[in-house]
Design an enzyme around this catalytic site. Structure first.
Site, PDB file in Angstrom:
ATOM      1  N   LYS A   1       0.839  -1.201   0.000  1.00  0.00           N
ATOM      2  CA  LYS A   1       0.000   0.000   0.000  1.00  0.00           C
ATOM      3  C   LYS A   1       0.876   1.254   0.000  1.00  0.00           C
ATOM      4  O   LYS A   1       0.608   2.216  -0.723  1.00  0.00           O
ATOM      5  CB  LYS A   1      -0.946  -0.016   1.213  1.00  0.00           C
ATOM      6  CG  LYS A   1      -2.046  -1.050   1.049  1.00  0.00           C
ATOM      7  CD  LYS A   1      -2.846  -1.306   2.312  1.00  0.00           C
ATOM      8  CE  LYS A   1      -3.789  -2.497   2.066  1.00  0.00           C
ATOM      9  NZ  LYS A   1      -4.549  -2.898   3.249  1.00  0.00           N
TER      10      LYS A   1
ATOM     11  N   GLN B   1      -4.681  -1.618   9.337  1.00  0.00           N
ATOM     12  CA  GLN B   1      -4.529  -2.940   8.720  1.00  0.00           C
ATOM     13  C   GLN B   1      -5.175  -4.000   9.610  1.00  0.00           C
ATOM     14  O   GLN B   1      -4.869  -4.102  10.797  1.00  0.00           O
ATOM     15  CB  GLN B   1      -3.032  -3.243   8.498  1.00  0.00           C
ATOM     16  CG  GLN B   1      -2.762  -4.546   7.777  1.00  0.00           C
ATOM     17  CD  GLN B   1      -3.313  -4.565   6.355  1.00  0.00           C
ATOM     18  OE1 GLN B   1      -3.207  -3.597   5.609  1.00  0.00           O
ATOM     19  NE2 GLN B   1      -3.927  -5.676   5.983  1.00  0.00           N
TER      20      GLN B   1
ATOM     21  N   ASP C   1     -11.046   2.637   3.540  1.00  0.00           N
ATOM     22  CA  ASP C   1     -11.310   1.198   3.371  1.00  0.00           C
ATOM     23  C   ASP C   1     -12.794   0.929   3.134  1.00  0.00           C
ATOM     24  O   ASP C   1     -13.176  -0.164   2.714  1.00  0.00           O
ATOM     25  CB  ASP C   1     -10.857   0.433   4.629  1.00  0.00           C
ATOM     26  CG  ASP C   1      -9.570  -0.340   4.395  1.00  0.00           C
ATOM     27  OD1 ASP C   1      -9.247  -0.612   3.224  1.00  0.00           O
ATOM     28  OD2 ASP C   1      -8.895  -0.680   5.388  1.00  0.00           O
TER      29      ASP C   1
END
Ligand code: NAD
Length: 294
Positions: free
Chosen positions: A65, A109, A132
């Protein structure tokens, strides 16, 4: 369906292979240009990435990422927290980042260590920074057709279909799996694209009978090579979300590619199908955070 499998191999038609690597690269290049434009106008995009502990798989995902951010021109702030950090300390960090004007997106995460309540962490991220797309407000907005972040893997599937000129409107779309991160949001997105959507799960009866109706079959079941040609209608489009590593360390999906490919019109490979799209769409969400902020 716009797809025609005209390529032949040893006298048989071959499925169109939906190239997630190529499509994700195109998206990233488009975003890179957009970010450069923003920079010219003095707008910088920043993503805060939080990792708790040092699970090797998470470290790889986080690294990828950050690399994508670098490629596109997005600034990434990295927070590597100890495995035993308290839930309160993590929430405090998120709240601090929520309040920072220079931070556009916050990514925590997953999975988190067991002593931390994941739902609470997701809920604490400000919806306007929830790149997200997991916040209940983002999910709610998706279900009633309002603006908000869409979770990255399902958003990537829509891009794969659209950029491969595969029509969704009016098609029988069957999704196997009802998880919050894939099955449910992709079902809502297919509905938004005017598909006729059926969702299957572990309690579905006569699964094969249902999946064989699909013009577009999306498989997010989490079981290696589960879907064989017995589950698939001839000429269907098959999207394989699964990722697994076999004993020889080779990647495979939820679909038995070699068995299914000869009878379908189009299919995503694993690797190189849905996988690369997730990060591309995360980058897309970071860039669109600027518009959303306005
Ligand atoms: P999950 O385990 O949360 O959900 C699996 C779903 O499959 C459940 O809803 C369950 O009801 C259903 N299911 C299980 N057994 C079934 C059966 N026998 N018949 C019908 N339905 C059944 O999984 P998930 O998080 O949605 O992920 C699915 C797969 O996609 C996994 O392999 C995961 O690694 C992969 N994944 C890939 C990406 C990516 O970026 N490509 C992102 C997320 C997940």
């Amino acid at each position: 369906m716009c797809i025609q499998n005209t390529e032949t191999h040893k006298g048989r038609k071959m499925a169109f292979i939906i190239d997630g690597k190529k499509i994700s690269s195109e998206i990233k290049d488009e975003l890179k240009e957009k970010v450069a434009e923003y920079k010219k106008n003095g707008i910088e995009i920043t993503l805060a990435v939080i990792q708790v502990g040092n699970d090797p798989a998470s470290t790889v995902y986080v690294g990828n990422k950050k690399k994508a951010c670098e490629y596109i021109g997005i600034r990434s702030l990295s927070y590597e927290l100890e495995e035993n950090i308290s839930e309160r300390e993590l929430l405090d960090l998120i709240e601090e980042l929520n309040g920072r004007k220079d931070v556009n997106g916050i990514l925590v995460q997953l999975p988190l260590p067991k002593h931390i309540d994941e739902d609470l962490v997701i809920k604490t991220i400000a919806p306007e920074k929830d790149v997200d797309g997991f916040h209940p407000q983002s999910v709610g907005a998706l279900s009633i057709g309002q603006e908000g972040f869409v979770s990255c893997t399902p958003a990537g599937i829509i891009q794969l279909l659209k950029r491969s000129n595969i029509e969704i409107e009016g098609k029988e779309c069957v999704v196997i799996g009802r998880s919050n991160i894939v099955g449910k949001p992709i079902s809502l997105l297919m509905l938004r694209e005017n598909g006729t959507v059926t969702i299957c799960h572990s309690r579905t009866k006569d699964l094969k009978e249902v999946t064989k109706r699909a013009d577009i079959l999306i498989v997010a079941i989490g079981k290696p090579k589960f879907v064989t040609r017995e589950y698939v209608k001839e000429g269907a489009v098959v999207i394989d979300v699964g990722i697994h590593r076999n004993a020889e360390n080779k990647l495979c999906g939820d679909v038995d590619f070699d068995d299914v490919e000869p009878i379908v019109s189009a299919i995503t490979p694993v690797p190189g199908g849905v996988g690369p799209m997730t990060i591309a769409m995360l980058m897309y969400n970071c860039v669109s955070s600027v518009e959303l902020k306005k």
